[in-house]
Motif scaffolding. Structure first.
Motif, short mmCIF file in Angstrom:
data_model
loop_
_atom_site.label_atom_id
_atom_site.label_comp_id
_atom_site.label_asym_id
_atom_site.label_seq_id
_atom_site.Cartn_x
_atom_site.Cartn_y
_atom_site.Cartn_z
N LYS A 1 -8.60 16.81 -5.11
CA LYS A 1 -8.03 17.55 -3.99
C LYS A 1 -8.19 16.82 -2.65
CE LYS A 1 -7.78 22.17 -1.96
NZ LYS A 1 -8.27 23.58 -2.06
N PRO A 2 -9.40 16.42 -2.24
CA PRO A 2 -9.53 15.70 -0.96
C PRO A 2 -8.92 14.31 -1.01
CG PRO A 2 -11.64 15.78 -2.08
CD PRO A 2 -10.72 16.68 -2.84
N VAL A 3 -8.91 13.68 -2.19
CA VAL A 3 -8.31 12.35 -2.31
C VAL A 3 -6.81 12.43 -2.06
CG1 VAL A 3 -7.87 10.41 -3.85
CG2 VAL A 3 -10.11 11.51 -3.85
N ALA A 4 -6.17 13.46 -2.62
CA ALA A 4 -4.73 13.65 -2.40
C ALA A 4 -4.43 13.86 -0.93
CB ALA A 4 -4.23 14.84 -3.23
N ALA A 5 -5.26 14.65 -0.27
CA ALA A 5 -5.07 14.87 1.17
C ALA A 5 -5.28 13.57 1.95
CB ALA A 5 -6.05 15.93 1.67
N GLY A 6 -6.25 12.78 1.51
CA GLY A 6 -6.49 11.49 2.16
C GLY A 6 -5.31 10.55 2.04
N TYR A 7 -4.68 10.53 0.88
CA TYR A 7 -3.51 9.67 0.69
C TYR A 7 -2.35 10.11 1.57
CZ TYR A 7 -5.24 6.78 -3.10
OH TYR A 7 -5.95 5.86 -3.83
N ARG A 8 -2.17 11.41 1.72
CA ARG A 8 -1.08 11.88 2.59
C ARG A 8 -1.28 11.38 4.02
NH1 ARG A 8 -1.67 16.58 -0.73
NH2 ARG A 8 -3.05 17.59 0.79
N GLY A 9 -2.51 11.45 4.51
CA GLY A 9 -2.79 10.95 5.85
C GLY A 9 -2.65 9.44 5.94
N GLU A 10 -3.09 8.74 4.91
CA GLU A 10 -3.00 7.29 4.87
C GLU A 10 -1.55 6.82 4.88
OE1 GLU A 10 -5.94 5.29 2.32
OE2 GLU A 10 -4.24 4.26 1.41
N LEU A 11 -0.70 7.52 4.14
CA LEU A 11 0.72 7.15 4.10
C LEU A 11 1.39 7.35 5.45
CD1 LEU A 11 1.61 8.53 0.57
CD2 LEU A 11 2.01 6.19 1.35
N VAL A 12 1.00 8.39 6.17
CA VAL A 12 1.54 8.59 7.52
C VAL A 12 1.19 7.40 8.42
CG1 VAL A 12 1.35 9.98 9.62
CG2 VAL A 12 1.60 11.11 7.41
N GLN A 13 -0.06 6.98 8.37
CA GLN A 13 -0.49 5.84 9.20
C GLN A 13 0.21 4.54 8.80
OE1 GLN A 13 -4.91 5.81 10.20
NE2 GLN A 13 -4.91 7.31 8.54
N LEU A 14 0.35 4.31 7.49
CA LEU A 14 1.02 3.10 7.03
C LEU A 14 2.48 3.06 7.48
CD1 LEU A 14 -0.47 3.07 3.42
CD2 LEU A 14 -0.74 1.20 5.08
N ARG A 15 3.15 4.18 7.40
CA ARG A 15 4.57 4.22 7.80
C ARG A 15 4.72 4.10 9.31
NH1 ARG A 15 5.39 7.29 2.67
NH2 ARG A 15 6.99 6.03 1.61
N GLU A 16 3.76 4.59 10.06
CA GLU A 16 3.78 4.40 11.51
C GLU A 16 3.65 2.92 11.86
OE1 GLU A 16 0.62 6.89 12.91
OE2 GLU A 16 1.89 8.69 13.02
N MET B 1 0.82 -1.20 0.00
CA MET B 1 0.00 0.00 0.00
C MET B 1 0.86 1.26 0.00
SD MET B 1 -3.10 -0.66 -0.47
CE MET B 1 -3.45 1.10 -0.42
N ILE B 2 1.98 1.24 0.70
CA ILE B 2 2.88 2.41 0.67
C ILE B 2 3.37 2.63 -0.75
CG2 ILE B 2 5.15 3.27 1.37
CD1 ILE B 2 4.65 2.05 4.13
N ALA B 3 3.81 1.55 -1.40
CA ALA B 3 4.31 1.68 -2.78
C ALA B 3 3.22 2.18 -3.72
CB ALA B 3 4.85 0.32 -3.26
N MET B 4 2.02 1.63 -3.59
CA MET B 4 0.92 2.05 -4.46
C MET B 4 0.49 3.48 -4.18
SD MET B 4 -1.41 -1.44 -4.49
CE MET B 4 -2.81 -0.61 -5.27
N ASP B 5 0.38 3.84 -2.90
CA ASP B 5 -0.09 5.17 -2.54
C ASP B 5 0.94 6.25 -2.87
OD1 ASP B 5 -2.38 4.00 -1.65
OD2 ASP B 5 -2.18 4.62 0.44
N ASP B 6 2.22 5.94 -2.72
CA ASP B 6 3.26 6.90 -3.10
C ASP B 6 3.12 7.29 -4.57
OD1 ASP B 6 4.62 7.42 -0.74
OD2 ASP B 6 6.08 5.82 -1.02
N GLN B 7 2.92 6.29 -5.42
CA GLN B 7 2.79 6.55 -6.86
C GLN B 7 1.47 7.26 -7.18
OE1 GLN B 7 6.13 6.14 -7.48
NE2 GLN B 7 5.37 5.62 -9.52
#
Length: 218
Positions: free
Chosen positions: A108-123, A80-86
């Protein structure tokens, strides 16, 4: 890459997921990428069954589970990190390349959602004690926006961009929802499974709200 080529890749997803569980969406040991962005995605059952044979039960290369995490948890987080980063890079192209106000409003909101999702995945990855590396670098799989595809889409504007962008995001969201659903069954870490449930829900919601391409309309 054309919109039709992107759409054809979606057909392999159903075969892939029917054949195996979460980790079949990972990359086979034969290596799809060549370090230079790889070629186009193979289509059809041959690629899917190969992935099923090679990745169904194998933990991520070089990784061990930790605490409440099993190999499915780690594999899902890394994928998911790899997919969401791209996908985040693709979403970042919208303001300068799209000519459709509906696409811009959706992105716009989808991009913001991915940024938050990536933070949680990396945590979660950090809590599992797994290095934040990308085992899928240069690999080519359903739902992944490859470097070649990103460059191709970046070279387009207006209706052509919107058509390719929407097709790529449609595939990404469909695949994200499916592998999140698999993680909910195959994973063991409660926090990871909770995030997977959230990813599945938001992916389906964003998919349902995805605008239609306007190319070719009067």
């Amino acid at each position: 890459m054309t919109a039709a080529a992107v759409t054809r890749r979606v057909a392999s997803v159903a075969v892939l997921l029917a054949a195996t569980t979460l980790l079949t969406t990972g990359c086979g040991s034969d290596g799809d990428g060549d370090g230079g962005g790889g070629g186009g995605k193979p289509t059809g059952e041959g690629r899917s069954t190969s992935a099923a044979r090679n990745a169904a039960t194998r933990p991520p290369d070089g990784q061990a589970t930790s605490g409440t995490f099993n190999s499915s948890d780690i594999g899902w987080i890394q994928l998911m990190i790899a997919m969401d980063d791209q996908a985040a890079l693709l979403l970042g192209l919208v303001p300068d390349h799209s000519s459709d106000a509906g696409v811009e409003k959706w992105a716009k909101p989808v991009a913001a959602g991915y940024r938050g999702e990536l933070v949680q995945l990396r945590e979660l990855l950090s809590r599992a004690g797994v290095p934040d590396t990308n085992p899928h670098q240069g690999h080519d799989m359903p739902g992944m926006v490859t470097e070649d595809e990103l460059r191709t889409i970046e070279g387009t504007k207006d209706d052509a961009f919107d058509a390719l962008f929407l097709a790529a995001m449609r595939e990404h969201l469909d695949q994200a929802a499916k592998i999140a659903h698999s993680e909910r069954s195959a994973g063991t870490d409660p926090a990871t499974k909770k995030l997977a449930a959230s990813v599945e829900k938001t992916s389906l919601t964003w998919r349902a709200r995805l605008p239609e391409a306007t190319s070719g309309r009067p």
